[in-house]
Design an enzyme around this catalytic site. Sequence first.
Site, PDB file in Angstrom:
ATOM      1  N   GLY A 155       7.090  -6.243  -4.687  1.00  0.00           N
ATOM      2  CA  GLY A 155       6.697  -5.681  -3.390  1.00  0.00           C
ATOM      3  C   GLY A 155       7.851  -5.705  -2.404  1.00  0.00           C
ATOM      4  N   ARG A 212       9.188  -2.867   1.452  1.00  0.00           N
ATOM      5  CA  ARG A 212       8.797  -2.757   2.857  1.00  0.00           C
ATOM      6  C   ARG A 212       8.329  -4.102   3.385  1.00  0.00           C
ATOM      7  NH1 ARG A 212       3.117  -1.812   3.391  1.00  0.00           N
ATOM      8  NH2 ARG A 212       2.087  -1.731   1.371  1.00  0.00           N
ATOM      9  N   ASP A 268       2.779  -1.930 -11.740  1.00  0.00           N
ATOM     10  CA  ASP A 268       1.519  -2.484 -11.241  1.00  0.00           C
ATOM     11  C   ASP A 268       1.451  -3.926 -11.728  1.00  0.00           C
ATOM     12  OD1 ASP A 268      -1.067  -3.291 -10.720  1.00  0.00           O
ATOM     13  OD2 ASP A 268      -2.020  -1.499 -11.537  1.00  0.00           O
ATOM     14  N   VAL A 269       1.649  -4.872 -10.809  1.00  0.00           N
ATOM     15  CA  VAL A 269       1.745  -6.274 -11.237  1.00  0.00           C
ATOM     16  C   VAL A 269       0.432  -6.822 -11.790  1.00  0.00           C
ATOM     17  CG1 VAL A 269       3.668  -6.828  -9.696  1.00  0.00           C
ATOM     18  CG2 VAL A 269       1.309  -7.190  -8.904  1.00  0.00           C
ATOM     19  N   SER A 286      -0.263 -17.921   2.034  1.00  0.00           N
ATOM     20  CA  SER A 286      -0.654 -17.593   3.402  1.00  0.00           C
ATOM     21  C   SER A 286      -1.346 -18.813   3.989  1.00  0.00           C
ATOM     22  CB  SER A 286      -1.622 -16.401   3.421  1.00  0.00           C
ATOM     23  OG  SER A 286      -2.210 -16.265   4.702  1.00  0.00           O
ATOM     24  N   TYR A 292      -8.983 -12.514  -0.067  1.00  0.00           N
ATOM     25  CA  TYR A 292      -7.563 -12.779   0.210  1.00  0.00           C
ATOM     26  C   TYR A 292      -7.278 -14.282   0.257  1.00  0.00           C
ATOM     27  CZ  TYR A 292      -3.020 -12.381   2.557  1.00  0.00           C
ATOM     28  OH  TYR A 292      -1.682 -12.458   2.885  1.00  0.00           O
ATOM     29  N   ALA A 314      -8.981 -16.686  -1.104  1.00  0.00           N
ATOM     30  CA  ALA A 314      -9.127 -17.244  -2.456  1.00  0.00           C
ATOM     31  C   ALA A 314      -7.887 -16.964  -3.297  1.00  0.00           C
ATOM     32  CB  ALA A 314     -10.372 -16.667  -3.133  1.00  0.00           C
ATOM     33  N   LYS A 356      -4.818 -16.496  -2.250  1.00  0.00           N
ATOM     34  CA  LYS A 356      -3.678 -17.269  -1.762  1.00  0.00           C
ATOM     35  C   LYS A 356      -3.849 -18.759  -2.044  1.00  0.00           C
ATOM     36  CE  LYS A 356      -1.316 -13.762  -0.263  1.00  0.00           C
ATOM     37  NZ  LYS A 356      -0.036 -13.386  -0.894  1.00  0.00           N
ATOM     38  N   ILE A 416       2.501 -12.639  11.349  1.00  0.00           N
ATOM     39  CA  ILE A 416       3.862 -12.084  11.318  1.00  0.00           C
ATOM     40  C   ILE A 416       3.845 -10.675  11.910  1.00  0.00           C
ATOM     41  CG2 ILE A 416       5.834 -11.506   9.853  1.00  0.00           C
ATOM     42  CD1 ILE A 416       5.101 -14.531   9.951  1.00  0.00           C
TER      43      ILE A 416
END
Length: 246
Positions: free
Chosen positions: A11, A14, A62-63, A141, A154, A156, A158, A187
Site C-alpha cells: 500500500g 499514497r 491483492d494482499v 492502529s 477495523y 478487530a 488491527k 493522522i
Amino acid sequence: MEEKKVALITGGTRGIGKAIATRFAKQGYNLIINYVSDKTDLKSLEEEFKQYNSEVLFIKTDVSKFEDCEEMVKSSIEKFGKIDVLVNNAGITNDNLILRMSVEDFEKVIDINLKGTFNVTKNVVQYMMKKRQGKIINLASVVGISGNAGQCNYAASKAGIIGFTKSIAKELASRNILANCVAPGFIDTDMTSILNDNVKENIYSQIPLKRMGSSEEIANTVYFLASEENTYITGQVINVDGGMLM
C-alpha cells in the site's frame, strides 16, 4: 560501495504508505512498492522516487490472496536478491455499527488488513531467515487497543495484527529478525481533511498535543524501527498518537 538495502512496502503509493516509501528512498533504499488500484499513476511516482536515486519495483497485488503475495515476493527476490525490511501498511476501512454491518463488510476488512499481513509476511520470512536478519514493521492502529464504535471490523483486524506481531517476534528472534507495530492515532490524510471544523475540534479535544499527526511522523517511526539504530526493540507496539492513548 556498500550494497543498497531493500524494503517492501505494501500500500505504498499514497497516504502513509507513500510517506514511508519516500522516507526509505531518501535513506538510500531500493523499494518494492505494492499497490492495488488501476488508477495509480506509476509514471509520476517513479519520477518522484528517481530524484533519490532509488530503484523502484511496482507490483500490483491483492494482499488478501496468498498466491498473489507469493508471486510478488518471488518477483522481488528475482529483481533485488533480498528483502531487508518489510512494512505491512496496506489496509482498508469499511465502517458501520455492528447491527448494520454485513458479513461481507466484516470479512473484507479482515481479509485485507489481517490476512494480508499474514500472507505477505509468511512469504517474506523464509528469505529473511536464510539471511538470519530482517526487520518487520506492521501498521496497527490505536483503535486496535482501545476499540471504536462503528469500527468493530477495523479494530478487530488491527488488534489481530498486534497479536500476530508479538507472536512472530518470539518465533523469529533467534534468527535476528525483529518485528514491531506502529499504531497511528488521528493522522492528517485525505480521509481526515474532509472533516468539518466541529468534528476536528472534537478530535483535538481527545489529543493532549491538540493536533493530528502527519504521515511523515508515522514514516519516521517506521524508519527508526527498521534502521540499524534499532537492535533491541522487538514485539512492541509504538503508539504515534499525540498522547491520545496513555
